[in-house]
Scaffold this active site. Structure first.
Site, PDB file in Angstrom:
ATOM      1  N   HIS A 166      -1.553  15.881 -58.553  1.00  0.00           N
ATOM      2  CA  HIS A 166      -0.763  17.090 -58.277  1.00  0.00           C
ATOM      3  C   HIS A 166      -1.640  18.267 -57.864  1.00  0.00           C
ATOM      4  O   HIS A 166      -1.271  19.052 -56.999  1.00  0.00           O
ATOM      5  CB  HIS A 166       0.055  17.434 -59.521  1.00  0.00           C
ATOM      6  CG  HIS A 166       0.883  18.666 -59.393  1.00  0.00           C
ATOM      7  ND1 HIS A 166       1.800  18.858 -58.381  1.00  0.00           N
ATOM      8  CD2 HIS A 166       0.944  19.790 -60.156  1.00  0.00           C
ATOM      9  CE1 HIS A 166       2.385  20.037 -58.533  1.00  0.00           C
ATOM     10  NE2 HIS A 166       1.877  20.615 -59.598  1.00  0.00           N
TER      11      HIS A 166
ATOM     12  N   SER B 263       2.157  24.557 -56.265  1.00  0.00           N
ATOM     13  CA  SER B 263       3.246  24.312 -57.215  1.00  0.00           C
ATOM     14  C   SER B 263       4.108  25.567 -57.369  1.00  0.00           C
ATOM     15  O   SER B 263       4.703  26.009 -56.406  1.00  0.00           O
ATOM     16  CB  SER B 263       2.657  23.833 -58.537  1.00  0.00           C
ATOM     17  OG  SER B 263       3.616  23.145 -59.295  1.00  0.00           O
TER      18      SER B 263
ATOM     19  N   ASP C  70       1.829  20.734 -52.731  1.00  0.00           N
ATOM     20  CA  ASP C  70       2.448  19.744 -53.609  1.00  0.00           C
ATOM     21  C   ASP C  70       3.596  20.262 -54.460  1.00  0.00           C
ATOM     22  O   ASP C  70       3.609  20.105 -55.690  1.00  0.00           O
ATOM     23  CB  ASP C  70       1.405  19.088 -54.513  1.00  0.00           C
ATOM     24  CG  ASP C  70       1.848  17.665 -54.898  1.00  0.00           C
ATOM     25  OD1 ASP C  70       2.254  16.918 -54.002  1.00  0.00           O
ATOM     26  OD2 ASP C  70       1.803  17.327 -56.091  1.00  0.00           O
TER      27      ASP C  70
END
Length: 370
Positions: free
Chosen positions: A333, A181, A207
């Site tokens: 996620h 992230s 992700d």
């Protein structure tokens, strides 16, 4: 389903840097077999008694060392926090792991164990950003929480060099970045700026894609306002992460969630990092990330929880073979926490394929004739 939840579905909030689901009452129960990037990827389900997480575990179950790295510069003083498992070989690469916004170095706990199982000689360094376990002070003694992307990427490289000095390495080993992230944006920026020169073998981004992240940021504050601000116990916080499907792996929740919290004077537990206060940096983190990812030097790996996270620039780049893409539809996620074994398998294969020191070449014909 509430109007607010429908709005979140349209903006695909599951692509936000920290996946923070709404409370249970904001959703109707949905079919969990749909794409991980749909609203159901953050739908709330209650685990069975066998799924409920046990008490927290210690960092030493996953890493060999925990240490602080101190830096003194013209801008002030820094005390960086990191976890490490040293390499068994001076020729083996060092995987440098950077967490996402609001997370910690222990979000890679299970992943680190799996990497070492598959690649015992690899070194692992899991760092924590300022305001996420590390602290930086200005010359006046004030805490400096500047989270600009160039600052974070410089911090990352500084931590690597400080680790080199602490470990007494004559030179840096080959480096492979792994960023989740926000961490993906940080390692991409560091790679694009060439801050490690030819020591960087490549980088893996977990992700996060510029297009979908930028689209979702407008709803981030509303999204953050829905999560609990306090927990009565650490166990309650672990349980919430599982029930809300923020994390889908109870073992990982036990390892990572306690590091996200601190105990208040009243005895309850609050978030260490105030994500709402970081709003000024959100666009700065992801703006231009796709271009940097595609044009920086080094091998490139992108791991996603859903194919619809690819924006146009990355879709074109993937069709041109500019990077390796792997999709985990069953993950949320936090790919490295939900599926640590599979994530480690892909990353280790990526490292070995791009590290010539791990190649076993056939003997030369002349040597055979001798």
């Amino acid at each position: 389903m509430s109007d607010l939840a429908k709005t979140f579905a349209k903006t695909k909030l599951s692509s936000l840097p920290p996946e923070l689901p709404l409370h249970e009452e904001d959703y109707e129960r949905e079919d969990d077999s749909s794409s991980a990037s749909s609203l159901s990827s953050t739908g709330t389900v209650r685990p069975t008694s066998s799924q409920r997480p046990a008490p927290p575990v210690h960092w030493s179950d996953y890493f060999a060392q925990e240490f602080y790295l101190e830096r003194q510069s013209d801008q002030g003083h820094a005390k960086f926090h990191a976890y490490m498992t040293p390499s068994n070989s001076s020729k083996s690469p060092l995987l440098v792991l950077h967490h996402g916004a609001g997370s910690s170095g222990l979000s890679f706990a299970l992943f680190a164990l799996e990497v070492r199982r598959l690649f015992p000689d690899a070194g692992i360094l899991s760092v924590e950003a300022r305001n996420h376990g590390s602290v930086v002070w200005g010359l006046g003694g004030e805490v400096d929480n500047d989270l600009s992307i160039n600052i974070l990427s410089q911090d990352l490289v500084d931590m690597i060099h400080l680790t080199q000095a602490k470990m007494g390495w004559a030179e840096l080993p080959k480096i492979v970045f792994v960023g989740h992230s926000l961490g993906g944006a940080v390692v991409t920026d560091a790679a694009k700026r060439g801050l490690l020169g030819d020591k960087l073998l490549g980088y893996a981004v977990l992700d996060v894609v510029e297009g979908s992240a930028m689209d979702a940021l407008k709803s981030m504050q509303a999204y953050l306002a829905t999560r609990p601000s306090l927990f009565p116990t650490v166990d309650a916080a672990i349980d919430w992460h599982i029930r809300s499907r923020t994390l889908r792996n109870p073992q990982s929740a036990r390892a990572s969630v306690p590091s996200l919290l601190f105990q208040t004077p009243s005895g309850s537990w609050a978030w260490k990092t105030d994500l709402s206060s970081t709003e000024a940096y959100w666009e700065n983190w992801f703006e231009g990330m796709s271009s940097k990812f595609l044009t920086a030097r080094g091998a490139k790996l992108l791991l996603l929880a859903g194919t619809d996270r690819l924006d146009k620039e990355l879709t074109i780049g993937q069709m041109q073979g500019k990077f390796q893409l792997h999709v985990f539809p069953a993950a949320g996620h936090f790919i490295q926490e939900d599926l640590p074994e599979k994530t480690a398998e892909v990353v280790v294969e990526f490292v070995k394929r791009n590290d010539r020191s791990t190649l076993i070449l056939p003997p030369k014909v002349g040597d055979l004739l001798k």
